[in-house]
Design a protein around this motif. Sequence first.
Motif, mmCIF file in Angstrom:
data_model
loop_
_atom_site.group_PDB
_atom_site.id
_atom_site.type_symbol
_atom_site.label_atom_id
_atom_site.label_comp_id
_atom_site.label_asym_id
_atom_site.label_seq_id
_atom_site.Cartn_x
_atom_site.Cartn_y
_atom_site.Cartn_z
ATOM 1 N N GLY A 1 -32.744 51.979 -13.985
ATOM 2 C CA GLY A 1 -32.031 52.914 -14.858
ATOM 3 C C GLY A 1 -32.306 52.625 -16.314
ATOM 4 N N ARG A 2 -32.313 51.358 -16.659
ATOM 5 C CA ARG A 2 -32.594 50.983 -18.053
ATOM 6 C C ARG A 2 -34.010 51.378 -18.449
ATOM 7 N N ARG A 3 -34.965 51.152 -17.537
ATOM 8 C CA ARG A 3 -36.356 51.514 -17.821
ATOM 9 C C ARG A 3 -36.493 53.022 -18.007
ATOM 10 N N LEU A 4 -35.791 53.779 -17.170
ATOM 11 C CA LEU A 4 -35.827 55.230 -17.275
ATOM 12 C C LEU A 4 -35.261 55.684 -18.617
ATOM 13 N N ARG A 5 -34.110 55.128 -19.018
ATOM 14 C CA ARG A 5 -33.501 55.500 -20.300
ATOM 15 C C ARG A 5 -34.420 55.168 -21.465
ATOM 16 N N HIS A 6 -35.057 54.005 -21.364
ATOM 17 C CA HIS A 6 -35.982 53.593 -22.426
ATOM 18 C C HIS A 6 -37.145 54.571 -22.551
ATOM 19 N N GLU A 7 -37.706 54.965 -21.413
ATOM 20 C CA GLU A 7 -38.847 55.880 -21.438
ATOM 21 C C GLU A 7 -38.437 57.266 -21.926
ATOM 22 N N LEU A 8 -37.281 57.747 -21.506
ATOM 23 C CA LEU A 8 -36.828 59.066 -21.954
ATOM 24 C C LEU A 8 -36.582 59.074 -23.467
ATOM 25 N N ARG A 9 -36.001 58.015 -23.956
ATOM 26 C CA ARG A 9 -35.772 57.942 -25.405
ATOM 27 C C ARG A 9 -37.092 57.863 -26.158
ATOM 28 N N THR B 1 -32.292 63.999 -11.096
ATOM 29 C CA THR B 1 -33.740 64.220 -11.126
ATOM 30 C C THR B 1 -34.083 65.551 -11.801
ATOM 31 N N GLY B 2 -33.235 66.558 -11.612
ATOM 32 C CA GLY B 2 -33.475 67.847 -12.264
ATOM 33 C C GLY B 2 -33.406 67.730 -13.769
ATOM 34 N N ASP B 3 -32.472 66.902 -14.261
ATOM 35 C CA ASP B 3 -32.365 66.681 -15.701
ATOM 36 C C ASP B 3 -33.626 66.014 -16.242
ATOM 37 N N ARG C 1 -36.685 66.287 -15.040
ATOM 38 C CA ARG C 1 -37.755 67.295 -15.117
ATOM 39 C C ARG C 1 -37.556 68.201 -16.331
ATOM 40 N N ASP C 2 -36.322 68.600 -16.598
ATOM 41 C CA ASP C 2 -36.055 69.463 -17.756
ATOM 42 C C ASP C 2 -36.400 68.747 -19.065
ATOM 43 N N LEU C 3 -36.035 67.479 -19.160
ATOM 44 C CA LEU C 3 -36.318 66.720 -20.369
ATOM 45 C C LEU C 3 -37.827 66.547 -20.576
ATOM 46 N N LEU C 4 -38.542 66.238 -19.507
ATOM 47 C CA LEU C 4 -39.992 66.070 -19.619
ATOM 48 C C LEU C 4 -40.665 67.365 -20.056
ATOM 49 N N ASP C 5 -40.130 68.474 -19.592
ATOM 50 C CA ASP C 5 -40.670 69.770 -19.994
ATOM 51 C C ASP C 5 -40.467 69.999 -21.492
ATOM 52 N N VAL C 6 -39.278 69.689 -21.981
ATOM 53 C CA VAL C 6 -38.990 69.849 -23.415
ATOM 54 C C VAL C 6 -39.852 68.909 -24.254
ATOM 55 N N TYR C 7 -40.111 67.722 -23.721
ATOM 56 C CA TYR C 7 -40.905 66.744 -24.466
ATOM 57 C C TYR C 7 -42.406 67.001 -24.381
ATOM 58 N N GLY C 8 -42.779 68.017 -23.623
ATOM 59 C CA GLY C 8 -44.193 68.383 -23.540
ATOM 60 C C GLY C 8 -45.007 67.484 -22.643
ATOM 61 N N VAL C 9 -44.380 66.817 -21.671
ATOM 62 C CA VAL C 9 -45.099 65.945 -20.747
ATOM 63 C C VAL C 9 -45.623 66.793 -19.600
ATOM 64 N N THR C 10 -46.942 66.896 -19.494
ATOM 65 C CA THR C 10 -47.555 67.758 -18.483
ATOM 66 C C THR C 10 -48.313 66.977 -17.407
ATOM 67 N N ALA D 1 -43.679 59.941 -11.450
ATOM 68 C CA ALA D 1 -43.226 58.556 -11.577
ATOM 69 C C ALA D 1 -41.839 58.486 -12.207
ATOM 70 N N MET D 2 -41.587 59.339 -13.195
ATOM 71 C CA MET D 2 -40.283 59.348 -13.864
ATOM 72 C C MET D 2 -39.198 59.858 -12.921
ATOM 73 N N VAL D 3 -39.516 60.875 -12.150
ATOM 74 C CA VAL D 3 -38.538 61.410 -11.194
ATOM 75 C C VAL D 3 -38.231 60.369 -10.122
ATOM 76 N N GLN D 4 -39.260 59.663 -9.653
ATOM 77 C CA GLN D 4 -39.055 58.613 -8.655
ATOM 78 C C GLN D 4 -38.195 57.497 -9.227
ATOM 79 N N LEU D 5 -38.411 57.172 -10.498
ATOM 80 C CA LEU D 5 -37.611 56.144 -11.161
ATOM 81 C C LEU D 5 -36.142 56.571 -11.199
ATOM 82 N N ALA D 6 -35.916 57.861 -11.444
ATOM 83 C CA ALA D 6 -34.539 58.381 -11.464
ATOM 84 C C ALA D 6 -33.894 58.258 -10.083
ATOM 85 N N ARG D 7 -34.667 58.555 -9.027
ATOM 86 C CA ARG D 7 -34.133 58.434 -7.670
ATOM 87 C C ARG D 7 -33.756 56.983 -7.364
ATOM 88 N N GLU D 8 -34.657 56.057 -7.724
ATOM 89 C CA GLU D 8 -34.412 54.646 -7.435
ATOM 90 C C GLU D 8 -33.240 54.111 -8.245
#
Length: 286
Positions: free
Chosen positions: A11-19, A55-57, A59-68, A75-82
């Motif tokens: 969770g911490r790694r996911l938050r760090h990457e999203l930020r 996980t839906g959040d 995907r929405d954030l990655l879309d806004v951030y322009g990650v294609t 990998a980010m969605v899997q991290l959210a699941r874990e």
Amino acid sequence: MPAMPSPSARGRRLRHELRRLREEAGLTHSEVARRLEWSASKLSRIETGQSRVQTGDVRDLLDVYGVTDTAVCDAMVQLAREARRRGWWTRYTDVLGSGTYVGLEADASALHTYESQFVRGLLQTEDYARAVIRAGQARPDPETLERRLIARMARQEILTRPEPPEIWAVLDEPVVSRPVGGAGVMRAQLQHLIEVSTRPNTPLTLQVLPLSVGAHPGMNGPFVVLEFHSPTDPPMVYLETATDGLYIEEPPDIERYTLRFNHLVARALGPDESRTMIADIAERMA
């Protein structure tokens, strides 16, 4: 091999990457919230760990951030699941709260801690822990006390795993001289500190900061600097509060606390001198 990262670490790694991705996109919390029609505080809660991310959040954030990049998104969605999986401590959320710190503690490769009032949970004997928990209860409840005690003792299992974290503890002199639980309980606690600090398989460095040093950098209060195995998990600082805790992750703040800890180490007694002092105090409590 290091233990597999817990849900808290993921969770911490996911938050760090999203930020990081938001900052690289040059977007503020308000701008992201407006684009996704979220409340202004939702993203802030996600990035600070106050809210579990769906996980839906992600995907929405990655879309806004322009990650294609599909691989990155997956990998980010899997991290959210874990990150949403349950650690052992979730059985004790009634007494541990979120259990975030316990999960991070279990994943840490090193714990550098300064304590000014009492021995930290990882190094407490059962009787000493019971006395500390009881003293912290405004309305003593035997069932809650026992559940807190069981959870606290369970935390100590990381000390006996194949690769325990490296622990460096600086204790202000009142920590080892205050007779918590009475003379007998405190004497046993002091003897435990000596014993655990000399175990061949427990990498514990224990130092006492004597009152004679006068004013020192730890007078603002206790703290823990946590380091992790993965280079993608930067260090963090934990400050305990009466309700849960405060997590500090900004690099300049981490550097300040690391420097503060180094100053405390330099001013404290060495490990051998510290054990001698603790043994003398224990003998006086006979």
